[in-house]
Scaffold this active site. Sequence first.
Site, PDB file in Angstrom:
ATOM      1  N   GLU A 195       0.842  -1.201   0.000  1.00 42.13           N
ATOM      2  CA  GLU A 195       0.000   0.000   0.000  1.00 42.13           C
ATOM      3  C   GLU A 195       0.874   1.247   0.000  1.00 42.13           C
ATOM      4  O   GLU A 195       1.754   1.400   0.851  1.00 42.13           O
ATOM      5  CB  GLU A 195      -0.892  -0.027   1.245  1.00 42.13           C
ATOM      6  CG  GLU A 195      -2.329   0.331   0.973  1.00 42.13           C
ATOM      7  CD  GLU A 195      -3.008  -0.613  -0.010  1.00 42.13           C
ATOM      8  OE1 GLU A 195      -3.161  -0.201  -1.181  1.00 42.13           O
ATOM      9  OE2 GLU A 195      -3.365  -1.735   0.370  1.00 42.13           O
ATOM     10  N   ASP A 208       3.785   2.708  -4.408  1.00 39.28           N
ATOM     11  CA  ASP A 208       3.977   3.250  -5.762  1.00 39.28           C
ATOM     12  C   ASP A 208       4.525   4.676  -5.735  1.00 39.28           C
ATOM     13  O   ASP A 208       5.075   5.148  -6.716  1.00 39.28           O
ATOM     14  CB  ASP A 208       2.695   3.158  -6.604  1.00 39.28           C
ATOM     15  CG  ASP A 208       1.512   3.873  -5.985  1.00 39.28           C
ATOM     16  OD1 ASP A 208       1.621   4.306  -4.818  1.00 39.28           O
ATOM     17  OD2 ASP A 208       0.483   4.012  -6.654  1.00 39.28           O
ATOM     18  N   SER A 238     -25.498   4.040 -18.687  1.00 37.86           N
ATOM     19  CA  SER A 238     -25.084   3.209 -17.567  1.00 37.86           C
ATOM     20  C   SER A 238     -26.301   2.596 -16.904  1.00 37.86           C
ATOM     21  O   SER A 238     -27.194   3.306 -16.459  1.00 37.86           O
ATOM     22  CB  SER A 238     -24.306   4.039 -16.539  1.00 37.86           C
ATOM     23  OG  SER A 238     -24.251   3.339 -15.303  1.00 37.86           O
ATOM     24  N   LEU A 273     -12.980  -0.829  -4.560  1.00 36.15           N
ATOM     25  CA  LEU A 273     -12.612  -1.972  -5.401  1.00 36.15           C
ATOM     26  C   LEU A 273     -12.327  -1.511  -6.827  1.00 36.15           C
ATOM     27  O   LEU A 273     -12.216  -2.312  -7.734  1.00 36.15           O
ATOM     28  CB  LEU A 273     -13.714  -3.037  -5.379  1.00 36.15           C
ATOM     29  CG  LEU A 273     -14.081  -3.548  -3.984  1.00 36.15           C
ATOM     30  CD1 LEU A 273     -15.046  -4.719  -4.077  1.00 36.15           C
ATOM     31  CD2 LEU A 273     -12.830  -3.959  -3.221  1.00 36.15           C
ATOM     32  N   SER A 328     -14.015   0.601  -9.117  1.00 36.80           N
ATOM     33  CA  SER A 328     -14.988   0.594 -10.216  1.00 36.80           C
ATOM     34  C   SER A 328     -14.604   1.641 -11.253  1.00 36.80           C
ATOM     35  O   SER A 328     -14.887   1.469 -12.443  1.00 36.80           O
ATOM     36  CB  SER A 328     -16.399   0.840  -9.688  1.00 36.80           C
ATOM     37  OG  SER A 328     -16.551   2.154  -9.190  1.00 36.80           O
ATOM     38  N   SER A 329     -13.930   2.716 -10.818  1.00 44.01           N
ATOM     39  CA  SER A 329     -13.547   3.748 -11.795  1.00 44.01           C
ATOM     40  C   SER A 329     -12.515   3.190 -12.778  1.00 44.01           C
ATOM     41  O   SER A 329     -12.636   3.390 -13.989  1.00 44.01           O
ATOM     42  CB  SER A 329     -13.037   5.008 -11.106  1.00 44.01           C
ATOM     43  OG  SER A 329     -11.910   4.739 -10.294  1.00 44.01           O
ATOM     44  N   GLU A 381      -7.873   8.895 -15.533  1.00 40.08           N
ATOM     45  CA  GLU A 381      -8.387   9.124 -14.172  1.00 40.08           C
ATOM     46  C   GLU A 381      -7.932  10.502 -13.675  1.00 40.08           C
ATOM     47  O   GLU A 381      -8.697  11.254 -13.092  1.00 40.08           O
ATOM     48  CB  GLU A 381      -7.923   8.010 -13.230  1.00 40.08           C
ATOM     49  CG  GLU A 381      -8.360   8.205 -11.790  1.00 40.08           C
ATOM     50  CD  GLU A 381      -9.346   7.142 -11.275  1.00 40.08           C
ATOM     51  OE1 GLU A 381      -9.562   6.117 -11.941  1.00 40.08           O
ATOM     52  OE2 GLU A 381      -9.898   7.362 -10.186  1.00 40.08           O
ATOM     53  N   ASP A 441      -4.335   0.245  -9.983  1.00 39.51           N
ATOM     54  CA  ASP A 441      -5.706  -0.186 -10.271  1.00 39.51           C
ATOM     55  C   ASP A 441      -5.879  -0.644 -11.720  1.00 39.51           C
ATOM     56  O   ASP A 441      -6.440  -1.701 -11.994  1.00 39.51           O
ATOM     57  CB  ASP A 441      -6.703   0.963 -10.030  1.00 39.51           C
ATOM     58  CG  ASP A 441      -6.624   1.500  -8.613  1.00 39.51           C
ATOM     59  OD1 ASP A 441      -5.929   0.886  -7.778  1.00 39.51           O
ATOM     60  OD2 ASP A 441      -7.249   2.552  -8.348  1.00 39.51           O
ATOM     61  N   TYR A 447      -3.868  11.662   0.120  1.00 37.17           N
ATOM     62  CA  TYR A 447      -2.900  11.069  -0.798  1.00 37.17           C
ATOM     63  C   TYR A 447      -1.911  12.133  -1.275  1.00 37.17           C
ATOM     64  O   TYR A 447      -0.701  11.904  -1.313  1.00 37.17           O
ATOM     65  CB  TYR A 447      -3.636  10.442  -1.983  1.00 37.17           C
ATOM     66  CG  TYR A 447      -2.770   9.565  -2.856  1.00 37.17           C
ATOM     67  CD1 TYR A 447      -2.638   8.207  -2.584  1.00 37.17           C
ATOM     68  CD2 TYR A 447      -2.082  10.093  -3.945  1.00 37.17           C
ATOM     69  CE1 TYR A 447      -1.851   7.402  -3.382  1.00 37.17           C
ATOM     70  CE2 TYR A 447      -1.290   9.285  -4.747  1.00 37.17           C
ATOM     71  CZ  TYR A 447      -1.182   7.944  -4.465  1.00 37.17           C
ATOM     72  OH  TYR A 447      -0.392   7.147  -5.261  1.00 37.17           O
TER      73      TYR A 447
END
Length: 366
Positions: free
Chosen positions: A17, A20, A49, A107, A109-110, A142, A154, A203
């Site tokens: 985690e 990167d 969607s 999880l 989804s993007s 993103e 991801d 972040y």
Amino acid sequence: MSARVFWAPGRVNLIGEFTDLAAGPVLPAALDLGVRVEAVAADSIDLSSHELGGRARLTADGNPLEGEAEGWARYVAAVATELALLGRPDVGLEGEISSTLPIGAGLSSSAALEVATGLALCAVADFSLEPLALAQAARRAEHRAVGVPCGILDQAASLLGRAGNAVLLDTGSLAYEYVPLPEGMTLVIVDSGVSRRLESSGYATRQEEVGRALTAFAGRKPLEITRPEIDAKEARGALDPVAARRLRHVLSEGERVHEVARLLREPSPANLGRLGEVFTEGHESVRRDWEASTPELDYLVELAREKGAIAARMTGGGFGGSIIALAWADQADELADSVLSAYGNGGGAAAKAYVCHASDGAGQIS
Ligand code: ADP
Ligand code: MG
């Protein structure tokens, strides 16, 4: 013309985690939950969607046909723009997006949405990209869509996943190899129900702090810096305590990734015992040195271990979100249920659990 179907999975990071930020290793697995795009070639882009409603109506190279792209359409627009910059011919796409992934549960989804639409856009235009080149384009999308300065984890996990395996990826060189999970090992993800509202600012702050630490070691490769060197520099006052803690996490976490890969490859009872310890050490490091855990995540990890998980730790961006617990297939549902009910009894927020299997990466499925 019959519609083609594309699929891109979500992911969970087993360990590694925030590494990167110093070009370190990560160990994600693709999930058996994901985003599906069913579409045909068209002059422009017109996607709807199933989950969120609304439409993305764009030129083939990602410009909105009217007004500005909003909501999820921003991701589709950004993917089309990034692919156009790589030379994808202007062929549009008409169809529907549908998904089995929870949205906003960590999880990814993007990323699954970016990768599934990216694959569809490439296929209708007969434009081919190596998986990691598509992952990079989706990662840039993103940033472009929502300004989140995420790493490659991801999107790479969604593209590179392999059933029954985790992906050991070096985020610096992008070299990767597969790590088979022991037969029957199941991924239990428990969403704490606490939103990750500080995630993007948190972040960015951590990115700045790690940058500060690496500047103090100017000229050195991050992964070659040792703990005694960090301690010595901190003691001399040449590195502030916060930056020192962040760097300690990133470096120790990188070592844990390699240890976990070794333990998974030789899952003797002793090694599985050690696997539990390494996950716990990883969680502690995120809590103490990286400071991105929450009381809810700490409690869920404790509950998962108490209820028999092989190993458990927080996963994803931190400041809320989910934990990952490893369990044997015949115990996974029971583990999920008992953790959820104990968490609920303790006054925990609305939590949800997902029992998943490491799965194949994104592709065209028909
Ligand atoms: P996560 O990636 O952890 O699920 P994010 O906030 O990064 O959470 O991404 C969620 C966003 O991705 C949603 O707000 C939406 O814009 C987009 N998205 C995810 N799933 C779908 C879907 N099935 N249809 C349309 N957009 C989706
Ligand atoms: Mg996301």
